[in-house]
Write an enzyme that holds these catalytic residues in place. Structure first.
Site, PDB file in Angstrom:
ATOM      1  N   ASP A  76       0.810  19.288 -20.947  1.00  0.00           N
ATOM      2  CA  ASP A  76       0.152  18.114 -21.102  1.00  0.00           C
ATOM      3  C   ASP A  76       0.897  17.434 -22.115  1.00  0.00           C
ATOM      4  O   ASP A  76       1.161  17.626 -23.371  1.00  0.00           O
ATOM      5  CB  ASP A  76      -1.214  18.639 -21.749  1.00  0.00           C
ATOM      6  N   ALA A 101       1.252  13.913 -22.941  1.00  0.00           N
ATOM      7  CA  ALA A 101       0.725  12.361 -23.389  1.00  0.00           C
ATOM      8  C   ALA A 101       1.606  12.085 -24.535  1.00  0.00           C
ATOM      9  O   ALA A 101       2.287  10.947 -24.187  1.00  0.00           O
ATOM     10  CB  ALA A 101      -0.728  12.587 -23.873  1.00  0.00           C
ATOM     11  N   LYS A 158      -0.537   6.755 -23.672  1.00  0.00           N
ATOM     12  CA  LYS A 158      -0.070   7.090 -24.742  1.00  0.00           C
ATOM     13  C   LYS A 158       1.552   6.605 -24.991  1.00  0.00           C
ATOM     14  O   LYS A 158       1.825   5.565 -25.341  1.00  0.00           O
ATOM     15  CB  LYS A 158      -0.280   8.673 -25.238  1.00  0.00           C
ATOM     16  N   TYR A 182       0.833  -1.130   0.093  1.00  0.00           N
ATOM     17  CA  TYR A 182      -0.053  -0.052   0.034  1.00  0.00           C
ATOM     18  C   TYR A 182       0.899   1.118  -0.086  1.00  0.00           C
ATOM     19  O   TYR A 182       0.777   2.219  -0.715  1.00  0.00           O
ATOM     20  CB  TYR A 182      -0.943   0.075   1.148  1.00  0.00           C
ATOM     21  N   HIS A 192     -19.507  14.049 -26.737  1.00  0.00           N
ATOM     22  CA  HIS A 192     -19.070  13.247 -27.813  1.00  0.00           C
ATOM     23  C   HIS A 192     -19.284  11.764 -27.496  1.00  0.00           C
ATOM     24  O   HIS A 192     -19.387  10.853 -28.476  1.00  0.00           O
ATOM     25  CB  HIS A 192     -17.835  13.658 -28.535  1.00  0.00           C
ATOM     26  N   PHE A 194      -6.521  19.976 -25.013  1.00  0.00           N
ATOM     27  CA  PHE A 194      -7.170  18.408 -25.187  1.00  0.00           C
ATOM     28  C   PHE A 194      -8.794  18.485 -24.451  1.00  0.00           C
ATOM     29  O   PHE A 194      -9.005  19.290 -23.551  1.00  0.00           O
ATOM     30  CB  PHE A 194      -6.442  17.463 -24.673  1.00  0.00           C
ATOM     31  N   ASP A 195      -9.414  17.960 -25.043  1.00  0.00           N
ATOM     32  CA  ASP A 195     -10.999  17.778 -24.559  1.00  0.00           C
ATOM     33  C   ASP A 195     -10.981  17.625 -22.960  1.00  0.00           C
ATOM     34  O   ASP A 195     -11.752  18.523 -22.461  1.00  0.00           O
ATOM     35  CB  ASP A 195     -12.090  17.160 -25.410  1.00  0.00           C
TER      36      ASP A 195
END
Ligand SMILES: *Cc1c(COP(=O)(O)O)cnc(C)c1O
Length: 459
Positions: A215, A217, A258, A72, A450, A124-125
């Site tokens: 961001d 990715a 990604k 843990y 979407h 990004f969304d």
């Protein structure tokens, strides 16, 4: 003779694919309300919906799974991930999360408040979702060239420095918690950001005393483009380029699904101890204790190994060459696509493909449905459905680009699959003038519609 290009890996395990008939697909897509997210994956022959979590892990990653420490607190898997992130990105502190949007949720909880402004390059969304959910505003400062698919610019993910400075100048510092740069820029077509641009953005950020967050990715794919397209980087290794890229940032959020080539996982990495401590509280609330944050030990091990493989030049060349292979096949067929080709996907310009359809009938989604009916290939709409409604006026937002994204999973399909996809889309292109009816919305969620939207064929 010069030796031809060949993949930097061989295949040890395979998974069967099933073909279907057009009649079957007509039924399935109707049942899915013309939303490709609602299809069963068995009803898809080649799945180019996303490159997120769909990659094939290597033998070494699978071996690492067996070595996972499921303690843990203080698991060795945590330290393996921490050391790898430090080595590759240079960031001292890190917090694991279960995926990229969770990293956004944790970090933005510590930084974003109502009324804030967050400039960036085509957010990004999920990033935009997490900003707008907090009643803050995302301001797109991408260079104009990104929105014309016919312009061949090597770094279409770049920030327009004048646009950015206008935003920084016209709001008080307290209203701008950070600038976010997405590498590569997914929403503008998997387009890279140049090192020069990262350096310039950092300079502006410093001038106005504002934090810079990436961001990240597809940071490794971005580094590949810097190496192959930007002057002065040809002889640098991917790892050296990655370290320089991150040297200009204060923090990063990562969707490890990604470029870390795992099926699930994410993290935040950062320089400030104070921000790390502030964000840790939200990690514990939303994700779990700070040494696992929503991930199992075995997954952290596979992720650490994936980060190493994902930043190897030969792997990146194999991947990006395959994307370009599909792009070139489509260009040869005359299909209009975003150029230069992106890192993880080919983006088909639906406005140029179906110019006779009104945008209110969702050109890119209509094209995605037609490609599926033709061949069982699943792509994804990056257009008006994704752009959603304006949070204030609730009017539909129609973005400059209506794209069908054909996203290539990492190390999964062969170039014969790419030939199949290209031929299928060429067939749709040949009969494009017979596609005279688009789609209309019959049901939608209040945010990020979407994924779950219901559609029907326009009468
Ligand atoms: C995928 C992605 C995210 C969100 O990550 P998830 O792992 O899907 O939650 C954020 N930003 C970019 C640029 C992405 O591509």
């Amino acid at each position: 003779m010069k030796l031809p290009f060949a993949e930097s890996y061989k295949i040890k395990m395979v998974e069967s694919l099933r073909r279907s008939t057009r009649q079957e697909r007509e039924e399935w897509i109707k049942e899915a309300n013309y939303n490709l997210f609602k299809l069963r994956s068995e009803h898809v022959f080649i799945d180019l919906l996303t490159d997120s979590g769909t990659g094939a892990m290597s033998d070494r990653q699978w071996s690492e799974m067996m070595l996972g420490d499921e303690s843990y607190a203080g698991a060795s898997s945590y330290f393996k991930m921490k050391d790898t992130i430090k080595e590759i990105t240079g960031f001292e502190y890190f917090l694991p999360t279960h995926q990229g949007r969770a990293a956004e949720n944790v970090l933005f909880s510590a930084l974003v408040k109502a009324g804030d402004i967050i400039p960036g390059n085509s957010h990004f969304d999920t990033t935009k979702g997490h900003i707008e959910f907090r009643k803050a505003k995302a301001v797109d400062c991408t260079i104009a060239e990104a929105f014309d698919t016919t312009i061949n610019h090597p770094f279409k993910g770049n920030i327009d420095l004048e646009k950015l400075e206008d935003v920084l100048k016209s709001h008080p510092k307290e209203k701008i918690p950070f600038i976010v740069v997405t590498v590569t820029c997914n929403s503008s077509g998997g387009q890279p950001v140049s090192m020069q641009n990262l350096r310039d953005v950092k300079q502006l950020a410093d001038k106005y005393g504002i934090m810079l967050i990436y961001d990240s990715a597809r940071f490794a794919e971005n580094a590949y483009f810097i190496k192959t397209r930007e002057e002065g980087y040809t002889h640098k290794s991917i790892r050296e380029i990655v370290l320089e890229m991150f040297s200009y940032a204060d923090a990063m959020t990562m969707s490890s699904k990604k470029d870390a080539i795992v099926n699930m996982g994410g993290f935040i990495a950062l320089r400030s101890k104070e921000l790390f401590e502030k964000a840790s509280v939200f990690t514990i609330m939303f994700e779990g204790y700070i040494t696992y944050g929503g991930m199992s030990g075995r997954d952290m091990n596979a992720l650490a190994q994936g980060l190493r493989e994902g930043t190897e030049f030969d792997y990146l060349e194999t991947r990006i060459s395959q994307v370009a292979y599909l792009g070139q096949r489509l260009v040869n067929f005359g299909v209009p696509v975003q150029q230069p080709f992106g890192g993880h996907a080919i983006f088909v310009d639906a406005k140029r493909f179906l110019p006779h359809l009104p945008k209110e009938q969702f050109q890119a989604q209509t094209l995605a449905v037609e490609l599926y009916l033709e061949s069982g290939v699943r792509g994804v709409e990056i257009g008006a459905l994704l752009a959603d409604r304006d949070p204030d006026t609730r009017e539909n937002r129609f973005p400059m680009l209506e794209l069908l994204r054909l996203t290539i999973p990492r190390r999964v399909y062969t170039n014969n699959h790419m030939d199949y996809v290209a031929t299928a889309l060429a067939n749709v292109f040949e009969r494009r003038n017979s596609i005279v009816k688009g789609l209309r919305i019959t049901g939608e969620a209040p945010i990020m519609r979407h994924f779950t939207v219901d559609l029907a064929r326009e009468m």
